[in-house]
Design an enzyme around this catalytic site. Structure first.
Site, PDB file in Angstrom:
ATOM      1  N   ASN A  61     -39.497 -20.275  18.644  1.00 25.04           N
ATOM      2  CA  ASN A  61     -39.739 -19.427  19.818  1.00 25.04           C
ATOM      3  C   ASN A  61     -39.934 -20.289  21.059  1.00 25.04           C
ATOM      4  O   ASN A  61     -40.555 -21.358  21.012  1.00 25.04           O
ATOM      5  CB  ASN A  61     -40.912 -18.469  19.592  1.00 25.04           C
ATOM      6  CG  ASN A  61     -42.196 -19.120  19.159  1.00 25.04           C
ATOM      7  OD1 ASN A  61     -42.196 -20.112  18.446  1.00 25.04           O
ATOM      8  ND2 ASN A  61     -43.313 -18.572  19.589  1.00 25.04           N
ATOM      9  N   GLU A  63     -41.134 -19.840  24.925  1.00 24.97           N
ATOM     10  CA  GLU A  63     -41.788 -18.922  25.857  1.00 24.97           C
ATOM     11  C   GLU A  63     -41.558 -19.357  27.298  1.00 24.97           C
ATOM     12  O   GLU A  63     -41.029 -20.451  27.566  1.00 24.97           O
ATOM     13  CB  GLU A  63     -43.293 -18.859  25.525  1.00 24.97           C
ATOM     14  CG  GLU A  63     -43.527 -18.314  24.125  1.00 24.97           C
ATOM     15  CD  GLU A  63     -45.000 -18.148  23.766  1.00 24.97           C
ATOM     16  OE1 GLU A  63     -45.873 -18.649  24.506  1.00 24.97           O
ATOM     17  OE2 GLU A  63     -45.257 -17.503  22.726  1.00 24.97           O
ATOM     18  N   CYS A  72     -37.706 -15.043  20.929  1.00 23.69           N
ATOM     19  CA  CYS A  72     -38.202 -15.262  19.573  1.00 23.69           C
ATOM     20  C   CYS A  72     -37.341 -16.287  18.831  1.00 23.69           C
ATOM     21  O   CYS A  72     -36.143 -16.437  19.111  1.00 23.69           O
ATOM     22  CB  CYS A  72     -38.157 -13.965  18.778  1.00 23.69           C
ATOM     23  SG  CYS A  72     -39.300 -12.697  19.324  1.00 23.69           S
ATOM     24  N   GLU A  74     -36.126 -16.177  15.828  1.00 24.66           N
ATOM     25  CA  GLU A  74     -34.999 -15.597  15.088  1.00 24.66           C
ATOM     26  C   GLU A  74     -33.772 -15.473  15.977  1.00 24.66           C
ATOM     27  O   GLU A  74     -32.647 -15.786  15.583  1.00 24.66           O
ATOM     28  CB  GLU A  74     -35.347 -14.199  14.565  1.00 24.66           C
ATOM     29  CG  GLU A  74     -36.483 -14.159  13.578  1.00 24.66           C
ATOM     30  CD  GLU A  74     -37.840 -13.970  14.248  1.00 24.66           C
ATOM     31  OE1 GLU A  74     -38.073 -14.567  15.315  1.00 24.66           O
ATOM     32  OE2 GLU A  74     -38.668 -13.257  13.682  1.00 24.66           O
ATOM     33  N   CYS A 111     -39.963  -9.023  14.870  1.00 27.46           N
ATOM     34  CA  CYS A 111     -40.165  -7.922  15.818  1.00 27.46           C
ATOM     35  C   CYS A 111     -38.940  -7.005  15.816  1.00 27.46           C
ATOM     36  O   CYS A 111     -37.864  -7.364  15.308  1.00 27.46           O
ATOM     37  CB  CYS A 111     -40.443  -8.455  17.222  1.00 27.46           C
ATOM     38  SG  CYS A 111     -38.958  -9.007  18.095  1.00 27.46           S
ATOM     39  N   CYS A 114     -35.650  -8.425  17.299  1.00 23.05           N
ATOM     40  CA  CYS A 114     -34.968  -9.377  16.404  1.00 23.05           C
ATOM     41  C   CYS A 114     -34.290  -8.634  15.255  1.00 23.05           C
ATOM     42  O   CYS A 114     -33.192  -8.993  14.832  1.00 23.05           O
ATOM     43  CB  CYS A 114     -35.950 -10.415  15.867  1.00 23.05           C
ATOM     44  SG  CYS A 114     -36.425 -11.617  17.127  1.00 23.05           S
TER      45      CYS A 114
HETATM   46  N1  THU Z   1     -42.251 -14.329  17.903  1.00 24.06           N
HETATM   47  C1  THU Z   1     -41.151 -14.816  17.253  1.00 24.06           C
HETATM   48  O1  THU Z   1     -40.615 -15.872  17.606  1.00 24.06           O
HETATM   49  N2  THU Z   1     -40.684 -14.118  16.211  1.00 24.06           N
HETATM   50  C2  THU Z   1     -41.250 -12.995  15.711  1.00 24.06           C
HETATM   51  O2  THU Z   1     -40.744 -12.427  14.740  1.00 24.06           O
HETATM   52  C3  THU Z   1     -42.452 -12.430  16.319  1.00 24.06           C
HETATM   53  C4  THU Z   1     -42.903 -13.092  17.556  1.00 24.06           C
HETATM   54  C5  THU Z   1     -42.780 -15.105  19.020  1.00 24.06           C
HETATM   55  C6  THU Z   1     -42.643 -14.473  20.374  1.00 24.06           C
HETATM   56  C7  THU Z   1     -43.772 -15.142  21.104  1.00 24.06           C
HETATM   57  O3  THU Z   1     -43.342 -16.409  21.561  1.00 24.06           O
HETATM   58  C8  THU Z   1     -44.839 -15.377  20.040  1.00 24.06           C
HETATM   59  O4  THU Z   1     -44.154 -15.315  18.801  1.00 24.06           O
HETATM   60  C9  THU Z   1     -45.950 -14.354  20.070  1.00 24.06           C
HETATM   61  O5  THU Z   1     -45.475 -13.075  20.032  1.00 24.06           O
END
Ligand code: THU
Length: 156
Positions: A61, A63, A72, A74, A111, A114
């Site tokens: 991930n 940000e 994310c 994925e 999520c 994704c």
């Molecule tokens: N996140 C992911 O990378 N994948 C997921 O399946 C759920 C959430 C990340 C997004 C964000 O950077 C952090 O996790 C918190 O939500």
């Protein structure tokens, strides 16, 4: 008329009980998780997919201070696969995570956005792929298709 969905999946107390190739994929996901850029959530996620040519593509991930601009793990991995190996089918996708956002025993479950992307990547390759989800305790569950995680996905 009453109808229902049902989903079969396999559960493991620890990912070390998975077959060797799957264990390697968990290790790849754990490795790339360390490259997460997550200063805001402090929640690191790693995703690794093995393709039909044996290539392993990875994402973590990423940000951004403008929160919705981040992505994310994925989708980083899946879009990388689409961008660089458009003709190689994904065989298995593994997702791991680390941080206090969810309890240690909770399986990292992707999520909704994704899942939508996963379903379309599956449709695009015309073949289901397996999905391995791992908790911070090490327990794992394995699904046989992205559709199992998002029945009635939009548009596909
Ligand atoms: N996140 C992911 O990378 N994948 C997921 O399946 C759920 C959430 C990340 C997004 C964000 O950077 C952090 O996790 C918190 O939500």
């Amino acid at each position: 008329m009453k109808k229902s969905f049902s989903v079969e999946y396999n559960q493991f107390n620890h990912w070390s009980e998975l077959e060797k190739a799957d264990q390697s994929l968990v290790e790849s996901a754990n490795e790339v998780m360390e490259n997460a850029y997550a200063p805001y959530s402090k929640f690191s996620v790693g995703a690794a997919a093995i393709l039909s040519n044996g290539e392993i593509v990875k994402g973590s991930n990423q940000e951004n201070i403008a929160y919705p601009s981040g992505l994310c793990a994925e989708r980083v991995a899946l879009f990388y696969a689409g961008a660089n190996f458009p003709n190689e089918a994904i065989k298995t996708l593994c997702i791991v995570a680390k941080g206090d956002l969810v309890p240690k025993e909770t399986i990292l479950s992707p999520c909704g956005s994704c899942r939508q992307v996963m379903v379309e990547s599956e449709k695009r390759q015309n073949k289901p792929y397996r999905i391995i989800l791992v908790s911070q305790n090490g327990s794992a569950i394995v699904f046989n298709s992205a559709v199992d995680l998002l029945p009635l996905a939009f548009g596909v």
